[in-house]
Design an enzyme around this catalytic site. Sequence first.
Site, PDB file in Angstrom:
ATOM      1  N   HIS A   1       0.798  -1.228   0.000  1.00 55.14           N
ATOM      2  CA  HIS A   1       0.000   0.000   0.000  1.00 55.14           C
ATOM      3  C   HIS A   1       0.828   1.274   0.000  1.00 55.14           C
ATOM      4  O   HIS A   1       0.279   2.361  -0.063  1.00 55.14           O
ATOM      5  CB  HIS A   1      -0.933   0.019   1.222  1.00 55.14           C
ATOM      6  CG  HIS A   1      -0.191   0.247   2.496  1.00 55.14           C
ATOM      7  ND1 HIS A   1       0.452  -0.764   3.164  1.00 55.14           N
ATOM      8  CD2 HIS A   1       0.059   1.378   3.204  1.00 55.14           C
ATOM      9  CE1 HIS A   1       1.038  -0.274   4.232  1.00 55.14           C
ATOM     10  NE2 HIS A   1       0.827   1.022   4.287  1.00 55.14           N
TER      11      HIS A   1
HETATM   12  C1  UD1 Z   1      -1.704   5.513   6.020  1.00 50.80           C
HETATM   13  C2  UD1 Z   1      -0.360   5.873   6.650  1.00 50.80           C
HETATM   14  C3  UD1 Z   1       0.598   4.714   6.478  1.00 50.80           C
HETATM   15  C4  UD1 Z   1       0.017   3.409   6.969  1.00 50.80           C
HETATM   16  C5  UD1 Z   1      -1.310   3.168   6.252  1.00 50.80           C
HETATM   17  C6  UD1 Z   1      -1.934   1.864   6.722  1.00 50.80           C
HETATM   18  C7  UD1 Z   1       0.286   8.250   6.567  1.00 50.80           C
HETATM   19  C8  UD1 Z   1       1.219   9.201   5.958  1.00 50.80           C
HETATM   20  N1  UD1 Z   1       0.243   7.026   6.007  1.00 50.80           N
HETATM   21  O1  UD1 Z   1      -1.510   5.438   4.621  1.00 50.80           O
HETATM   22  O2  UD1 Z   1       1.775   4.992   7.219  1.00 50.80           O
HETATM   23  O3  UD1 Z   1       0.910   2.359   6.712  1.00 50.80           O
HETATM   24  O4  UD1 Z   1      -2.164   4.272   6.537  1.00 50.80           O
HETATM   25  O5  UD1 Z   1      -3.178   1.639   6.194  1.00 50.80           O
HETATM   26  O6  UD1 Z   1      -0.382   8.593   7.503  1.00 50.80           O
HETATM   27  N2  UD1 Z   1      -9.053   5.638   2.042  1.00 50.80           N
HETATM   28  C9  UD1 Z   1     -10.239   4.940   2.061  1.00 50.80           C
HETATM   29  N3  UD1 Z   1     -10.786   4.633   3.280  1.00 50.80           N
HETATM   30  C10 UD1 Z   1     -10.206   5.013   4.449  1.00 50.80           C
HETATM   31  C11 UD1 Z   1      -8.993   5.733   4.419  1.00 50.80           C
HETATM   32  C12 UD1 Z   1      -8.432   6.021   3.210  1.00 50.80           C
HETATM   33  O7  UD1 Z   1     -10.792   4.594   1.033  1.00 50.80           O
HETATM   34  O8  UD1 Z   1     -10.744   4.694   5.514  1.00 50.80           O
HETATM   35  C13 UD1 Z   1      -8.427   5.945   0.752  1.00 50.80           C
HETATM   36  C14 UD1 Z   1      -8.436   7.435   0.552  1.00 50.80           C
HETATM   37  O9  UD1 Z   1      -9.153   7.764  -0.587  1.00 50.80           O
HETATM   38  C15 UD1 Z   1      -6.974   7.845   0.420  1.00 50.80           C
HETATM   39  C16 UD1 Z   1      -6.210   6.532   0.387  1.00 50.80           C
HETATM   40  O10 UD1 Z   1      -7.087   5.504   0.787  1.00 50.80           O
HETATM   41  O11 UD1 Z   1      -6.728   8.564  -0.733  1.00 50.80           O
HETATM   42  C17 UD1 Z   1      -5.031   6.605   1.300  1.00 50.80           C
HETATM   43  O12 UD1 Z   1      -5.425   6.915   2.651  1.00 50.80           O
HETATM   44  P1  UD1 Z   1      -4.484   7.762   3.667  1.00 50.80           P
HETATM   45  O13 UD1 Z   1      -5.005   7.689   5.039  1.00 50.80           O
HETATM   46  O14 UD1 Z   1      -4.225   9.080   3.101  1.00 50.80           O
HETATM   47  O15 UD1 Z   1      -3.090   7.036   3.650  1.00 50.80           O
HETATM   48  P2  UD1 Z   1      -2.755   5.492   3.631  1.00 50.80           P
HETATM   49  O16 UD1 Z   1      -2.249   5.174   2.276  1.00 50.80           O
HETATM   50  O17 UD1 Z   1      -3.879   4.677   4.173  1.00 50.80           O
END
Ligand code: UD1
Length: 353
Positions: free
Chosen positions: A203
């Site tokens: 991821h």
């Molecule tokens: C975050 C953490 C990362 C961790 C990961 C575990 C940071 C910088 N990164 O990355 O260290 O390893 O979580 O999962 O904080 N999204 C959903 N549903 C959700 C949350 C997010 O669909 O509940 C989608 C969003 O559209 C977003 C993408 O996933 O664009 C990424 O989510 P985000 O929380 O920004 O970062 P992660 O890649 O999850």
Amino acid sequence: MRILHVVGARPNFMKVAAVMRALDGHGVDQILVHTGQHYDEALSDLQIADLDLPRPDVELHVGSGSHTRQTAEVMLRFEPVLERIRPDRVVVVGDVNSTLGAALVCGKLGVFLAHVEAGLRSFDRTMPEEMNRVLTDHISDLLFTSEPAGDANLQREGIPDARVRAAGSTVVDSLLRVLPHTEGRAILDQIGRDRPYALVTLHRPATVDDHATLRSVFGALEELARDVRVLFPVHPRTRKNIAAARIAATNVQLLEPLGYLDFVALQREATVIVTDSGGVQEEASVLRVPCVTVRETTEKPATLEHGTNVLVGRDPGRLLAAVREAIGGGRRETTLPWFWDGHAGERIAGALV
Ligand code: UD1
């Protein structure tokens, strides 16, 4: 005494659970704040339930967004909560944007801040988590390290020893606690027992955001899937990029993201784990399952030196060679740090109180 804990994203829950459980016996008033960085059921609610965490007392609903927006939203929404609750200590864990956002507010308001899983460094500043780690550590009043490299890194950065405690890994605490509850999980019957498989999680932006990189890594997994079953629970970020890059899974089995218990159940029975996660490197090492990490660096060198982890970068050839070697080698012997013993939460609770 009043202690406020902050969680935001999936890898935070198991760390906070270990600390809250240990504090239960100390007669402390505990408050759980969920920033809402992760809001999906599988990334948030299932973890809370599987870890027996209490429902959050406060939810900030920050949601997704750019790193700047997400961190800033945490700060804006957390500040009034902190002013209202006025805890004696705030505990943040890990390295996600919610960790840094909450830490900055504590620094600005002069509230005592403790950081669990301090001192880890990948020495790769292009990783968003690396900045979060460094800055959170330098704002914290009390720093709990999870492996020996953490102590050495903090010393080199000039953080006084008096602020640092070698506590051990709260990831290991939660893993050891739930392990007995993972044996009879229905997921093991659903995927079919007695048929070996590789378990994959990817991821990180560096692995999945660039379509050419994702295609090449996915190509290696497809090739691997000719030799052994490949199970891949897919994070939302990865799912979006698989769709955008028009990648079709032919042999690789894509699954929805899993709750903590189901994921641990799959890890313990896996022949090999392929990942770019931080926590999974630790969990695989404790479970003695070979782990192939699709990164050039790790902030958890104990998993390389004493665990089951190898780094292969994003080169598909190296990835395949390492996985095939791991499959041939079976379970590994490990010599893990002494304080990966399931009692890190207790050491942290004692020091906090
Ligand atoms: C975050 C953490 C990362 C961790 C990961 C575990 C940071 C910088 N990164 O990355 O260290 O390893 O979580 O999962 O904080 N999204 C959903 N549903 C959700 C949350 C997010 O669909 O509940 C989608 C969003 O559209 C977003 C993408 O996933 O664009 C990424 O989510 P985000 O929380 O920004 O970062 P992660 O890649 O999850």
